[in-house]
Write a protein that holds these residues in place. Sequence first.
Motif, PDB file in Angstrom:
ATOM      1  N   VAL A  41       0.683  -1.176   0.209  1.00 36.17           N
ATOM      2  CA  VAL A  41      -0.078  -0.122  -0.160  1.00 36.17           C
ATOM      3  C   VAL A  41       1.068   1.538   0.085  1.00 36.17           C
ATOM      4  O   VAL A  41       1.751   1.485   0.814  1.00 36.17           O
ATOM      5  CB  VAL A  41      -0.943  -0.058   1.344  1.00 36.17           C
ATOM      6  CG1 VAL A  41      -1.889   1.309   1.359  1.00 36.17           C
ATOM      7  CG2 VAL A  41      -1.773  -1.209   1.329  1.00 36.17           C
ATOM      8  N   PHE A  42       0.482   1.924  -0.864  1.00 35.88           N
ATOM      9  CA  PHE A  42       1.455   3.417  -1.080  1.00 35.88           C
ATOM     10  C   PHE A  42       0.527   4.540  -0.930  1.00 35.88           C
ATOM     11  O   PHE A  42      -0.646   4.604  -1.355  1.00 35.88           O
ATOM     12  CB  PHE A  42       2.146   3.410  -2.386  1.00 35.88           C
ATOM     13  CG  PHE A  42       2.889   2.198  -2.582  1.00 35.88           C
ATOM     14  CD1 PHE A  42       4.351   2.159  -2.592  1.00 35.88           C
ATOM     15  CD2 PHE A  42       2.489   1.012  -3.086  1.00 35.88           C
ATOM     16  CE1 PHE A  42       5.062   0.883  -2.510  1.00 35.88           C
ATOM     17  CE2 PHE A  42       3.322  -0.192  -3.344  1.00 35.88           C
ATOM     18  CZ  PHE A  42       4.418  -0.261  -3.185  1.00 35.88           C
ATOM     19  N   ALA A  43       1.162   5.698  -0.409  1.00 36.80           N
ATOM     20  CA  ALA A  43       0.494   7.052  -0.295  1.00 36.80           C
ATOM     21  C   ALA A  43       1.516   7.877  -1.226  1.00 36.80           C
ATOM     22  O   ALA A  43       2.697   8.276  -0.838  1.00 36.80           O
ATOM     23  CB  ALA A  43       0.419   7.603   0.952  1.00 36.80           C
ATOM     24  N   ASN A  44       0.747   8.449  -2.269  1.00 34.57           N
ATOM     25  CA  ASN A  44       1.869   9.226  -3.101  1.00 34.57           C
ATOM     26  C   ASN A  44       3.253   8.995  -3.521  1.00 34.57           C
ATOM     27  O   ASN A  44       4.199   9.577  -3.739  1.00 34.57           O
ATOM     28  CB  ASN A  44       1.910  10.662  -2.420  1.00 34.57           C
ATOM     29  CG  ASN A  44       0.683  11.424  -1.770  1.00 34.57           C
ATOM     30  OD1 ASN A  44      -0.271  11.269  -2.418  1.00 34.57           O
ATOM     31  ND2 ASN A  44       0.626  11.656  -0.395  1.00 34.57           N
ATOM     32  N   GLY A  45       3.060   7.301  -3.781  1.00 29.74           N
ATOM     33  CA  GLY A  45       4.278   6.820  -4.287  1.00 29.74           C
ATOM     34  C   GLY A  45       5.185   6.070  -3.087  1.00 29.74           C
ATOM     35  O   GLY A  45       6.214   5.240  -3.536  1.00 29.74           O
ATOM     36  N   ASP A  46       4.831   6.288  -2.081  1.00 26.71           N
ATOM     37  CA  ASP A  46       5.751   5.708  -0.941  1.00 26.71           C
ATOM     38  C   ASP A  46       5.031   4.787  -0.161  1.00 26.71           C
ATOM     39  O   ASP A  46       3.687   4.727   0.067  1.00 26.71           O
ATOM     40  CB  ASP A  46       6.145   6.895   0.214  1.00 26.71           C
ATOM     41  CG  ASP A  46       7.146   7.927  -0.620  1.00 26.71           C
ATOM     42  OD1 ASP A  46       7.843   7.458  -1.464  1.00 26.71           O
ATOM     43  OD2 ASP A  46       7.235   9.008  -0.193  1.00 26.71           O
ATOM     44  N   LYS A  55      -4.537  12.063   4.370  1.00 29.57           N
ATOM     45  CA  LYS A  55      -4.775  13.539   4.286  1.00 29.57           C
ATOM     46  C   LYS A  55      -5.466  13.767   3.153  1.00 29.57           C
ATOM     47  O   LYS A  55      -5.655  13.072   1.871  1.00 29.57           O
ATOM     48  CB  LYS A  55      -3.300  14.288   3.975  1.00 29.57           C
ATOM     49  CG  LYS A  55      -2.718  13.930   5.372  1.00 29.57           C
ATOM     50  CD  LYS A  55      -1.219  14.839   5.421  1.00 29.57           C
ATOM     51  CE  LYS A  55      -0.429  14.333   4.310  1.00 29.57           C
ATOM     52  NZ  LYS A  55       0.174  13.022   4.109  1.00 29.57           N
ATOM     53  N   SER A  56      -6.302  14.813   2.896  1.00 24.89           N
ATOM     54  CA  SER A  56      -6.860  15.307   1.661  1.00 24.89           C
ATOM     55  C   SER A  56      -6.007  15.389   0.503  1.00 24.89           C
ATOM     56  O   SER A  56      -4.936  15.988   0.675  1.00 24.89           O
ATOM     57  CB  SER A  56      -7.601  16.503   2.020  1.00 24.89           C
ATOM     58  OG  SER A  56      -8.365  16.742   0.985  1.00 24.89           O
ATOM     59  N   GLY A  57      -6.481  14.670  -0.549  1.00 27.45           N
ATOM     60  CA  GLY A  57      -5.385  14.564  -1.682  1.00 27.45           C
ATOM     61  C   GLY A  57      -4.474  13.486  -1.822  1.00 27.45           C
ATOM     62  O   GLY A  57      -3.828  13.447  -2.966  1.00 27.45           O
ATOM     63  N   ASP A  58      -4.342  12.952  -0.783  1.00 28.11           N
ATOM     64  CA  ASP A  58      -3.471  11.734  -1.052  1.00 28.11           C
ATOM     65  C   ASP A  58      -3.991  10.731  -1.924  1.00 28.11           C
ATOM     66  O   ASP A  58      -5.001  10.502  -2.360  1.00 28.11           O
ATOM     67  CB  ASP A  58      -3.330  10.993   0.397  1.00 28.11           C
ATOM     68  CG  ASP A  58      -2.577  11.371   1.494  1.00 28.11           C
ATOM     69  OD1 ASP A  58      -1.889  12.217   0.963  1.00 28.11           O
ATOM     70  OD2 ASP A  58      -2.429  10.874   2.390  1.00 28.11           O
ATOM     71  N   VAL A  59      -2.910  10.280  -2.978  1.00 25.31           N
ATOM     72  CA  VAL A  59      -3.148   9.209  -3.881  1.00 25.31           C
ATOM     73  C   VAL A  59      -2.916   7.963  -3.371  1.00 25.31           C
ATOM     74  O   VAL A  59      -1.595   7.763  -3.050  1.00 25.31           O
ATOM     75  CB  VAL A  59      -2.715   9.485  -5.238  1.00 25.31           C
ATOM     76  CG1 VAL A  59      -2.735   8.296  -6.283  1.00 25.31           C
ATOM     77  CG2 VAL A  59      -2.861  10.810  -5.857  1.00 25.31           C
ATOM     78  N   ILE A  60      -3.742   6.984  -2.901  1.00 27.18           N
ATOM     79  CA  ILE A  60      -3.525   5.870  -2.177  1.00 27.18           C
ATOM     80  C   ILE A  60      -3.608   4.791  -3.221  1.00 27.18           C
ATOM     81  O   ILE A  60      -4.542   4.793  -4.128  1.00 27.18           O
ATOM     82  CB  ILE A  60      -4.601   5.552  -1.090  1.00 27.18           C
ATOM     83  CG1 ILE A  60      -4.702   6.586  -0.074  1.00 27.18           C
ATOM     84  CG2 ILE A  60      -4.275   4.339  -0.375  1.00 27.18           C
ATOM     85  CD1 ILE A  60      -3.078   6.832   0.561  1.00 27.18           C
TER      86      ILE A  60
END
Length: 301
Positions: A41-46, A55-60
């Motif tokens: 599982v990644f958030a904004n690539g990490d 957070k609002s705007g996170d790409v999961i």
Amino acid sequence: MNEILEVVVDSQKGRVDKVLTAEFTQFSRSQIQNWVKNGHVFANGDAVPANYKVKSGDVIRIERPEIVELELIAQDIPLDIVYEDNDVMVINKPQGMVVHPSKSHPDGTLVNALLFHSKDLSGINDVIRPGIVHRIDKDTSGLLMVAKNDETHRALQEQLMDKTVIRKYVALVHGEIQHETGTIDAPIGRSHSNRLVNTVRPEGKKAITHFTVLERYQGYTLVECQLETGRTHQIRVHMKYIDYPIAGDPVYGPSGTLKGNGQFLHAATLGFVHPKTGEELLFEAPLPAIFQDTLNGLLKK
């Protein structure tokens, strides 16, 4: 190939596993937690830690691992049984044995051997880990506790969570450590560049290892490491972090050093309270022959 699932966070709040469970209702929370734990599982690539708050705007993004059907078979593989009763077993696992089946190791594992030896194994971990309360790496030798029923399994897990289980390892590391004792308190998480490798990261999970020098050799030190937490590859990552990597470690240590079958790391001591009798049990396993022979060939300081 892994299935890719992606969502852009709008107004949701909370831990990543909770948010994803609400977003992808076809998966259980435990499934998602397991994917987080294993770096899928990644958030904004990490890759995200288990306590990540979205957070609002996170790409999961979830890289859902390919589902592999494994058939568990009982295999007549010799076991070094240190202790056994109706509730628990203690096994001295040899170096080179994988603990449970996977796509890359479908058989020949400790689980396959346990299924042949005993018809009674706990089943609350998951279908491919009957009886397995905790694990050690394929090329780490030493003591493991195995639960023969679910009640015992839960009780042993609670002791692990409460940090009352005694787990001491003997490791041969590169370099000559000058002080007698030390504590490494450094959080561990998945590497950004390689999710199969762990590293010390500020946002990682809390990890504490205590060590004591047992013997010094020319260019090496023999240490006893006691785990306070149980992160994947914890001792291997921590010893590399302080610049004393474990000898023979193919992932975290230098290559082309001592000849062996992997890292010189042995789970030598295991202690816990018997879940049924309340008796305090403590077990010791001697170093494997290749480990002891290597020490015998080193020059003491």
